[in-house]
Design a protein around this motif. Structure first.
Motif, short mmCIF file in Angstrom:
data_model
loop_
_atom_site.label_atom_id
_atom_site.label_comp_id
_atom_site.label_asym_id
_atom_site.label_seq_id
_atom_site.Cartn_x
_atom_site.Cartn_y
_atom_site.Cartn_z
N ASP A 84 31.44 38.99 48.05
CA ASP A 84 32.20 38.76 48.95
C ASP A 84 32.79 37.38 49.20
O ASP A 84 34.14 37.19 49.56
CB ASP A 84 31.16 39.09 50.30
CG ASP A 84 29.92 38.00 49.98
OD1 ASP A 84 29.70 37.54 49.00
OD2 ASP A 84 29.30 37.61 51.29
N LEU A 85 32.34 36.46 48.53
CA LEU A 85 32.90 35.19 48.67
C LEU A 85 34.13 35.13 47.73
O LEU A 85 35.00 34.45 47.95
CB LEU A 85 31.66 33.80 48.40
CG LEU A 85 30.84 33.97 49.57
CD1 LEU A 85 29.79 33.04 49.31
CD2 LEU A 85 31.43 33.76 50.90
N TRP A 86 33.81 35.55 46.40
CA TRP A 86 34.92 35.41 45.56
C TRP A 86 36.05 36.13 46.00
O TRP A 86 37.24 35.63 45.76
CB TRP A 86 34.37 36.24 44.14
CG TRP A 86 33.44 35.47 43.32
CD1 TRP A 86 32.14 35.64 43.25
CD2 TRP A 86 33.64 34.13 42.61
NE1 TRP A 86 31.80 34.51 42.37
CE2 TRP A 86 32.64 33.59 42.24
CE3 TRP A 86 34.84 33.05 42.53
CZ2 TRP A 86 32.66 32.29 41.37
CZ3 TRP A 86 34.81 31.95 41.91
CH2 TRP A 86 33.56 31.41 41.26
N GLN A 87 36.03 37.29 46.81
CA GLN A 87 37.06 37.93 47.31
C GLN A 87 37.78 37.17 48.41
O GLN A 87 39.12 37.14 48.38
CB GLN A 87 36.74 39.54 47.91
CG GLN A 87 36.47 40.44 46.77
CD GLN A 87 35.87 41.67 47.27
OE1 GLN A 87 35.17 41.83 48.18
NE2 GLN A 87 36.34 42.78 46.43
N ALA A 88 36.86 36.57 49.12
CA ALA A 88 37.53 35.62 50.24
C ALA A 88 37.98 34.55 49.55
O ALA A 88 39.21 34.09 50.00
CB ALA A 88 36.27 35.04 51.15
N LEU A 89 37.55 33.90 48.61
CA LEU A 89 38.24 32.56 48.00
C LEU A 89 39.52 33.36 47.30
O LEU A 89 40.44 32.22 47.57
CB LEU A 89 37.18 32.19 46.91
CG LEU A 89 37.96 31.05 46.21
CD1 LEU A 89 38.58 29.92 46.99
CD2 LEU A 89 36.71 30.29 45.28
N ASP A 90 39.55 34.24 46.60
CA ASP A 90 40.89 34.60 46.20
C ASP A 90 42.00 34.98 47.11
O ASP A 90 43.12 34.77 46.92
CB ASP A 90 40.37 36.10 45.36
CG ASP A 90 41.55 36.68 44.67
OD1 ASP A 90 42.42 35.93 43.87
OD2 ASP A 90 41.95 37.80 44.72
N ALA A 91 41.52 35.53 48.33
CA ALA A 91 42.68 35.68 49.35
C ALA A 91 43.10 34.17 49.77
O ALA A 91 44.30 34.01 49.99
CB ALA A 91 41.98 36.45 50.57
N GLU A 92 42.31 33.35 49.88
CA GLU A 92 42.75 32.12 50.35
C GLU A 92 43.52 31.18 49.26
O GLU A 92 44.66 30.48 49.72
CB GLU A 92 41.46 31.07 50.68
CG GLU A 92 40.81 31.16 52.02
CD GLU A 92 41.65 31.51 53.25
OE1 GLU A 92 42.55 30.64 53.63
OE2 GLU A 92 41.46 32.49 53.98
N VAL A 93 43.06 31.51 48.22
CA VAL A 93 43.97 30.69 47.00
C VAL A 93 45.41 31.30 46.88
O VAL A 93 46.44 30.50 46.82
CB VAL A 93 43.14 30.97 45.79
CG1 VAL A 93 44.17 30.56 44.43
CG2 VAL A 93 42.04 29.89 45.65
N ARG A 94 45.61 32.45 47.09
CA ARG A 94 46.95 33.52 47.03
C ARG A 94 47.73 32.73 48.10
O ARG A 94 49.14 32.89 48.21
CB ARG A 94 46.65 34.68 47.17
CG ARG A 94 46.05 35.29 46.14
CD ARG A 94 46.41 36.97 46.21
NE ARG A 94 45.60 37.34 47.33
CZ ARG A 94 44.69 38.26 47.04
NH1 ARG A 94 44.20 38.72 46.06
NH2 ARG A 94 44.24 38.61 48.33
#
Length: 156
Positions: A107-117
């Protein structure tokens, strides 16, 4: 073709802390852009150190109101390797590791991936507790987050 506005340059340091693993944890982010500075922190009553390291980066990036060019300093090899080495494979393999196990903290990796984009991010690893002023400040904020989490847990 309209001229693009250059991205705002931001330097950010993040850190997570946990007293017990799992246990009460905190996260902190310190950022600066030109003469402007901002501090963020928070915590959770029961969490892990890795979750707090990830949350610090997510919340720091989430706080930026527009796309920026971010130099992101982390002392977590877990976060650093996750974002610079492992993430493409996890996504390609349906969030399963090379060992065929589900990715922890998906869940956090997916949230971080979205923010990094949303930003242009340059990842910089720093050794923790080694005198880097930004890392020391982020660590202090993460520990403040632990105290907030402990206070919130005591109030329940």
């Amino acid at each position: 073709m309209p001229e693009q506005t250059p991205l705002t340059l931001v330097e950010m340091w993040t850190d997570g802390a946990c007293k017990g693993n799992p246990g009460p944890g905190g996260w902190g982010a310190w950022m600066r852009s030109g003469e402007r500075e901002r501090e963020l922190c928070g915590g959770e009553a029961t969490t892990t150190n890795n979750r707090m390291e990830l949350t610090a980066v997510i919340e720091g990036l989430r706080a930026l109101t527009r796309p920026c060019a971010v130099t992101l300093h982390v002392d977590s090899t877990y976060v650093m390797h996750g974002m610079t080495r492992w993430l493409p494979g996890w996504k390609r393999n349906g969030w399963v590791t090379g060992a065929k196990a589900p990715v922890k903290n998906k869940d956090l990796w997916q949230a971080l991936d979205a923010e990094v984009r949303r930003h242009e991010v340059a990842w910089v690893w720093v050794k923790g507790h080694a005198g880097d002023p930004g890392n020391e400040r982020a660590d202090a904020l993460a520990n403040r987050g632990v105290e907030v989490a402990r206070g919130a847990a005591a109030a329940v």
